[in-house]
Design a protein around this motif. Structure first.
Motif, PDB file in Angstrom:
ATOM      1  N   ARG A   1      57.380  19.612  53.677  1.00  0.00           N
ATOM      2  CA  ARG A   1      56.858  19.419  55.215  1.00  0.00           C
ATOM      3  C   ARG A   1      56.758  20.489  56.178  1.00  0.00           C
ATOM      4  N   PHE A   2      57.858  21.559  55.749  1.00  0.00           N
ATOM      5  CA  PHE A   2      57.892  22.739  56.627  1.00  0.00           C
ATOM      6  C   PHE A   2      56.584  23.509  56.451  1.00  0.00           C
ATOM      7  N   TYR A   3      56.050  23.661  55.267  1.00  0.00           N
ATOM      8  CA  TYR A   3      54.656  24.500  54.996  1.00  0.00           C
ATOM      9  C   TYR A   3      53.483  23.580  55.671  1.00  0.00           C
ATOM     10  N   ARG A   4      53.619  22.447  55.563  1.00  0.00           N
ATOM     11  CA  ARG A   4      52.483  21.564  56.264  1.00  0.00           C
ATOM     12  C   ARG A   4      52.450  21.825  57.697  1.00  0.00           C
ATOM     13  N   THR A   5      53.697  21.901  58.163  1.00  0.00           N
ATOM     14  CA  THR A   5      54.003  22.057  59.933  1.00  0.00           C
ATOM     15  C   THR A   5      53.651  23.481  60.068  1.00  0.00           C
ATOM     16  N   ALA A   6      54.292  24.564  59.410  1.00  0.00           N
ATOM     17  CA  ALA A   6      54.177  25.881  59.878  1.00  0.00           C
ATOM     18  C   ALA A   6      53.014  26.634  59.491  1.00  0.00           C
ATOM     19  N   PHE A   7      52.528  26.351  58.309  1.00  0.00           N
ATOM     20  CA  PHE A   7      51.287  26.921  57.776  1.00  0.00           C
ATOM     21  C   PHE A   7      50.082  26.215  57.458  1.00  0.00           C
ATOM     22  N   GLY A   8      49.864  25.199  58.495  1.00  0.00           N
ATOM     23  CA  GLY A   8      48.972  24.110  58.018  1.00  0.00           C
ATOM     24  C   GLY A   8      47.625  24.605  57.675  1.00  0.00           C
TER      25      GLY A   8
ATOM     26  N   LYS B   1      51.266  14.052  39.095  1.00  0.00           N
ATOM     27  CA  LYS B   1      51.752  14.234  40.528  1.00  0.00           C
ATOM     28  C   LYS B   1      52.850  15.205  40.384  1.00  0.00           C
ATOM     29  N   LYS B   2      53.680  15.106  39.393  1.00  0.00           N
ATOM     30  CA  LYS B   2      54.718  16.220  39.253  1.00  0.00           C
ATOM     31  C   LYS B   2      54.121  17.517  39.421  1.00  0.00           C
ATOM     32  N   GLN B   3      53.374  17.854  38.488  1.00  0.00           N
ATOM     33  CA  GLN B   3      52.659  19.042  38.428  1.00  0.00           C
ATOM     34  C   GLN B   3      51.690  19.595  39.591  1.00  0.00           C
ATOM     35  N   TYR B   4      51.419  18.673  40.154  1.00  0.00           N
ATOM     36  CA  TYR B   4      50.646  18.901  41.564  1.00  0.00           C
ATOM     37  C   TYR B   4      51.687  19.512  42.534  1.00  0.00           C
ATOM     38  N   HIS B   5      52.796  18.659  42.802  1.00  0.00           N
ATOM     39  CA  HIS B   5      53.529  18.959  43.986  1.00  0.00           C
ATOM     40  C   HIS B   5      54.313  20.284  43.435  1.00  0.00           C
ATOM     41  N   ARG B   6      54.607  20.575  42.056  1.00  0.00           N
ATOM     42  CA  ARG B   6      55.200  21.744  41.706  1.00  0.00           C
ATOM     43  C   ARG B   6      54.304  23.212  42.198  1.00  0.00           C
TER      44      ARG B   6
ATOM     45  N   ARG C   1      51.966  27.537  45.617  1.00  0.00           N
ATOM     46  CA  ARG C   1      50.721  28.085  46.376  1.00  0.00           C
ATOM     47  C   ARG C   1      50.993  28.212  47.895  1.00  0.00           C
ATOM     48  N   ALA C   2      51.742  27.297  48.315  1.00  0.00           N
ATOM     49  CA  ALA C   2      52.023  27.313  49.906  1.00  0.00           C
ATOM     50  C   ALA C   2      53.230  28.611  50.159  1.00  0.00           C
ATOM     51  N   LYS C   3      54.058  28.650  49.367  1.00  0.00           N
ATOM     52  CA  LYS C   3      54.956  29.743  49.570  1.00  0.00           C
ATOM     53  C   LYS C   3      54.149  31.112  49.526  1.00  0.00           C
TER      54      LYS C   3
END
Length: 422
Positions: A285-292, A331-336, A341-343
């Motif tokens: 949620r942080f990365y979606r909000t701050a680095f959308g 889904k597990k692999q995707y979220h990881r 990538r977001a970081k």
């Protein structure tokens, strides 16, 4: 590609005016400006569109932070609904006036006298909204017991955080556009926040509030300076408008870096205290909000290329147990990988923003050169390809019938043939 410097200068100046006044900037084509007050979703941040407003999110914060009883909650909600009705009425009146004004004066922003008259009406509108806001808050405080009054400052901090984040959208550092308390409330139910996390959130609330106060004071200084120069603003040359916009955006970036650093530091601190699943949700949620703009895909495809939508569609398609297990692993692999990538993207963006804050920006060319926009475009393109590859993996699990049930983006759209009768 040829850059229209005059147009960009005007856009910069409009952005400054919009941010310092808390108003939507006048559209270049002269159409009526819409100041509409709509129902809010839980957790939404209300943008400044004509003065400060109390939102339903603020009401819920009051109920929770002040521990209002049933009678107080009912009374506060009734006061809020009365306030909202008055706000809608004021918005409708301003819209009606503004549409008539724009029809009679289609090019008012290019006439200094007409522009001044319009600004006076906007100011009158804002002052009315501020009176409505003040009355609501005073009336709610009259409902409180003495021990509840002691917590009112927390309500003010919560509202200030929402308002400041919304106002900081022009030129602010990316990581400043997030609120860890709001994010925590989205991850946990009110009574489920771990006990050892609560004092850390209180520390974050105080530390981030200091940074937000400084940012808010800076905005107020700019607003005051702008009002003092309002009469001569329309006489500024294109170069002067450009320099004004550059100065504002540079200062906005510098002033918001402190808030960004507070957010990043506390995200890591709180995340280290949480189980993996909750930590991952907070970071997501942080990365979606701050680095959308780096997190999401390119604007051209938008939400049509989104693995989360593919997961939701697949789950409604009547999966077998084996398919469910395979989907869970994807889904597990995707979220990881998505978080990794977001970081990486966030770190690259923050590095660029810090470099930008150190540079001497004297022209729009300098401004445009301060960021590696090609790198940002590459991030979004890579993100899109990543999402598409995950969607394809999900699609490969399903039968044609299941794909049809799942709908887009798993169900691919096909282009019709272009044929003409001879």
């Amino acid at each position: 590609m040829r850059i229209d410097m005059h147009h960009l200068a005007g856009m910069l100046a409009a952005a400054v005016i919009a941010s310092v006044n808390g108003l939507a900037a006048a559209p270049a084509s002269g159409q009526a400006i819409a100041f509409e007050v709509g129902a809010e979703e839980e957790g939404d941040i209300e943008p400044w569109g004509g003065g400060r407003r109390v939102t339903r999110v603020d009401l819920n914060s009051m109920i929770h932070l002040l521990d209002l009883d049933e009678s107080q909650t009912s009374a506060a909600t009734e006061l809020f609904e009365t306030y909202s009705a008055a706000l809608r009425d004021a918005s409708a009146k301003f819209n009606e006036w503004n549409q008539a004004w724009t029809k009679l004066n289609p090019n008012w922003w290019s006439d200094s006298d007409k522009e001044k008259e319009h600004q006076e009406k906007q100011k009158l509108y804002n002052e009315h909204l501020e009176k409505l806001r003040t009355k609501l808050l005073e009336d709610v405080q009259l409902l409180l017991r003495e021990e509840q009054q002691a917590n009112w400052e927390r309500v003010e901090r919560r509202m200030r955080r929402r308002e400041t984040i919304a106002a900081a959208s022009i030129g602010a550092a990316s990581g400043a556009r997030a609120d860890l308390i709001a994010i925590t409330e989205q991850v946990f139910a009110p009574d489920d926040v771990p006990s050892d996390v609560e004092p850390v959130l209180e520390q974050y609330e105080l530390e981030s509030d200091r940074a937000m106060k400084a940012l808010q004071e800076w905005h107020e200084e700019w607003r005051t300076r702008w009002e003092e120069r309002e009469s001569e603003a329309s006489e500024l040359s294109q170069e002067e408008q450009m320099q004004l916009g550059l100065k504002f955006m540079r200062e906005a970036r510098e002033k918001s870096l402190e808030l960004r650093d507070v957010n990043v530091r506390y995200l890591a601190r709180i995340g280290a205290m949480l189980p993996e699943m909750q930590r991952d949700k907070m970071e997501d949620r942080f990365y979606r909000t701050a680095f959308g703009y780096a997190w999401m895909m390119g604007a051209a495809r938008g939400n049509q290329v989104n693995a989360e939508r593919a997961f939701a569609g697949a789950e409604k398609a009547g999966l077998t147990e084996e398919q469910r297990a395979q989907l869970a692993e994807i889904k597990k692999q995707y979220h990881r990988e998505s978080r990794e990538r977001a970081k990486k993207d966030a770190e690259a963006i923050m590095e660029q923003e810090e470099e930008f804050a150190k540079r001497e920006i004297t022209s729009l060319i300098d401004m445009m050169g301060a960021f590696d926009y090609m790198a940002i475009q590459k991030m979004t393109a890579e993100r899109q390809r990543f999402e598409e590859s995950v969607i394809e993996r999900v699609r490969s699990l399903l039968t044609p019938e299941q794909i049809e049930k799942a709908g887009p983006p798993l169900q691919q759209e096909t282009m019709p043939d272009l044929e003409f009768e001879e």
